[in-house]
Scaffold this active site. Structure first.
Site, PDB file in Angstrom:
ATOM      1  CD  GLU A  54      37.389  36.975  26.644  1.00 29.51           C
ATOM      2  OE1 GLU A  54      36.742  37.773  26.433  1.00 29.51           O
ATOM      3  OE2 GLU A  54      37.766  36.537  28.019  1.00 29.51           O
ATOM      4  CE1 TYR A 112      49.020  28.924  41.596  1.00 25.71           C
ATOM      5  CE2 TYR A 112      47.164  28.621  40.137  1.00 25.71           C
ATOM      6  CZ  TYR A 112      48.085  28.275  40.961  1.00 25.71           C
ATOM      7  OH  TYR A 112      47.859  26.885  41.728  1.00 25.71           O
ATOM      8  CB  SER A 113      47.427  36.622  38.000  1.00 25.89           C
ATOM      9  OG  SER A 113      46.407  35.919  37.727  1.00 25.89           O
ATOM     10  CB  SER A 139      42.280  37.429  46.125  1.00 21.79           C
ATOM     11  OG  SER A 139      41.622  37.899  44.860  1.00 21.79           O
ATOM     12  CD  GLN A 141      45.123  30.872  43.010  1.00 24.05           C
ATOM     13  OE1 GLN A 141      44.267  31.559  42.923  1.00 24.05           O
ATOM     14  NE2 GLN A 141      45.168  29.902  42.332  1.00 24.05           N
ATOM     15  CD  GLU A 155      39.978  28.886  41.507  1.00 20.72           C
ATOM     16  OE1 GLU A 155      39.844  29.890  41.955  1.00 20.72           O
ATOM     17  OE2 GLU A 155      39.931  28.463  40.230  1.00 20.72           O
TER      18      GLU A 155
END
Length: 373
Positions: free
Chosen positions: A358, A124-125, A157, A122, A240
Site C-alpha cells: 500500500e 526503524y519500525s 530482523s 535496523q 536496499e
C-alpha cells in the site's frame, strides 16, 4: 581473468571441506540455519576480499563496477553459497556511513563490517510507526556526552544476533513527523537493551521486538546532523535496491524450478490453468530481471520505485502456486515444513516488510507520477 571468472573459481574451491555443509543454508524464513558456520564463512569471505565489493579499497572493498558486482552476486547465487549474515551491514548501514559518516566513523565501523566481525540490525519500525515511518516515537536525549535512548522497535530482523543497531529516533522535543529525527548508531549488547524474538508462521524467529530503556551510545555515534535523520534514513532505504537483487532473482529462479518439478511429479502440470500460471510466473521473472538491469544505470528512473512492489507480489503468488501444485500433501507438515510450504508461509510477509504494498503504491503515485495525495 574477469571478476566473474575469479569469483566462480574461488567459490568452487572454497565451498568444499569445512564449508561444503554451508551450501544452501539460510535465507528468508531459514535464518536459524547454521548461523555459526555461516558467520565463519562470512569472515572467510571478508578475508579473501569478497565482501563489500563496491566500497573503496581503503575500507577493504574493491571499488568494483556495477557490472562486476552483478557478476559476483550471480555467481554467488548459482553456487548455492550460504545466505549472508552480514548483509544489513554491507548493504544498508555501510553505504550510509560512506555517504554521511565522518572520517572517524568510517574508520571505526566499516572495517569490522567488511571483515564480518560486527553484525547490524535496523531500528526503524515501531508499533505505531511501521509503514508510517515518520510517526517514530522512540526518543533520545544528550546527557553527559552520551545519547540516552528510550522506546520500542519491532520487526527488527536479526536483532538477537546483532552487535549494533542503526536507530531512527526523535531528538527534538515537540517535533512531529519528518522533523526532529536523528539517526544513531547504538550498541546492542548493553544494559537497557532487551530483545524479544517474535515467533513466525514458519515456527522460527528471525525478527524481534527491541526495547530501549535508557540505553546509551556516544555523542559521536550520530550519523549526519541532529534533526536530519529522515534524510539519512531515506538514503539507507535507497541502498536496499542494489546490485544484490540480481542474485536474489537467481534464488527465485531456483524456487520456481522446484515448483515446476513438483507440478510435474504430482500431475498438477496437466491442469491447463495451473500450467498457464506457471508460464506466467516464468515470464514475470524475466521481466523482473530486465527491470533490475535497468536500475543499474547511474540515474535510474521509476523502475526503482516499482521494484519492491513487483518482486514481493510476484513471490507471494509463487508461494501460492507452491502450495497448489503439492495438492493435499501441501496441507500437512509431517515432521516439519518442506521448502515449498515454507515458501508459501514466509512469502506472506513479503508485501509487508521493507514498505508495505500500500505504501509502495502511494510512493509511486505521489513521488513518481506526481499525482495528488
Amino acid at each position: 581473468m574477469s571478476l566473474r571468472e575469479q569469483a566462480r573459481a574461488w567459490l568452487e574451491e572454497n565451498l568444499s571441506g569445512a564449508y561444503a555443509q554451508a551450501r544452501g543454508l539460510g535465507g528468508p524464513g531459514r535464518e536459524h540455519e547454521g548461523h555459526d558456520l555461516r558467520l565463519a564463512w562470512e569472515r572467510h569471505l571478508g578475508k579473501a576480499g569478497w565482501t563489500c565489493l563496491s566500497w573503496p579499497e581503503r575500507y577493504g572493498g574493491r571499488a568494483a563496477s556495477l557490472d562486476d558486482q552483478v557478476a559476483f552476486y550471480e555467481e554467488y547465487a548459482r553456487a548455492a553459497a550460504p545466505a549472508r549474515v552480514g548483509l544489513i551491514g554491507e548493504g544498508l548501514i555501510g553505504p550510509t556511513i560512506l555517504e554521511f559518516g565522518t572520517d572517524e566513523q568510517k574508520e571505526r565501523f566499516l572495517p569490522p563490517i567488511q571483515r564480518g566481525e560486527e553484525l547490524w540490525c535496523q531500528g526503524y519500525s515501531e508499533p505505531e510507526a511501521g509503514s508510517d515511518l515518520a510517526n517514530v516515537q522512540t526518543r533520545a536525549r544528550l546527557e553527559g556526552g552520551e545519547w540516552v535512548i528510550t522506546g520500542q522497535k519491532v520487526w527488527t530482523s536479526l536483532a538477537h544476533l546483532a552487535d549494533w543497531c542503526f536507530v531512527l529516533c526523535r531528538t527534538e522535543e515537540g517535533s512531529q513527523r519528518h522533523r526532529g529525527l536523528s539517526y544513531l548508531l547504538v550498541p546492542m549488547r548493553q544494559p537497557g537493551v532487551t530483545v524479544r524474538p517474535i515467533r513466525q508462521l514458519t515456527g522460527t524467529s528471525e525478527f524481534n521486538e527491541v526495547f530501549f530503556d535508557g540505553a546509551r551510545t556516544a555523542a559521536g555515534a550520530l550519523l549526519g546532523a541532529p534533526g536530519d535523520g529522515w534524510r539519512v534514513a531515506m538514503a539507507t532505504l535507497g541502498h536496499e535496491r542494489g546490485a544484490s537483487t540480481l542474485g536474489q532473482q537467481i534464488g527465485f529462479r531456483r524456487e520456481l524450478a522446484e515448483v515446476i518439478a513438483t507440478a510435474r511429479r504430482t500431475g498438477a502440470a496437466q491442469d491447463p490453468v495451473l500450467r498457464d500460471r506457471l508460464v506466467r510466473s516464468w515470464l514475470e521473472l524475466e521481466i523482473m530481471r530486465l527491470n533490475a538491469l535497468r536500475m543499474l544505470r547511474p540515474d535510474p528512473g521509476p523502475e526503482v520505485s516499482i521494484a519492491k512492489l513487483y518482486w514481493s507480489e510476484w513471490h507471494q503468488r509463487l508461494g501460492e502456486l507452491a502450495q497448489e501444485v503439492q495438492g493435499k500433501a501441501g496441507l500437512v507438515a509431517d515432521g516439519g515444513l518442506n521448502d515449498l510450504q515454507r515458501l508459501y508461509l514466509f512469502s506472506r510477509a513479503d508485501t509487508i516488510y521493507a514498505g508495505s504494498s500500500e505504501i509502495q503504491r502511494n510512493i509511486i503515485a505521489e513521488r513518481t507520477l506526481g499525482l495528488p495525495r
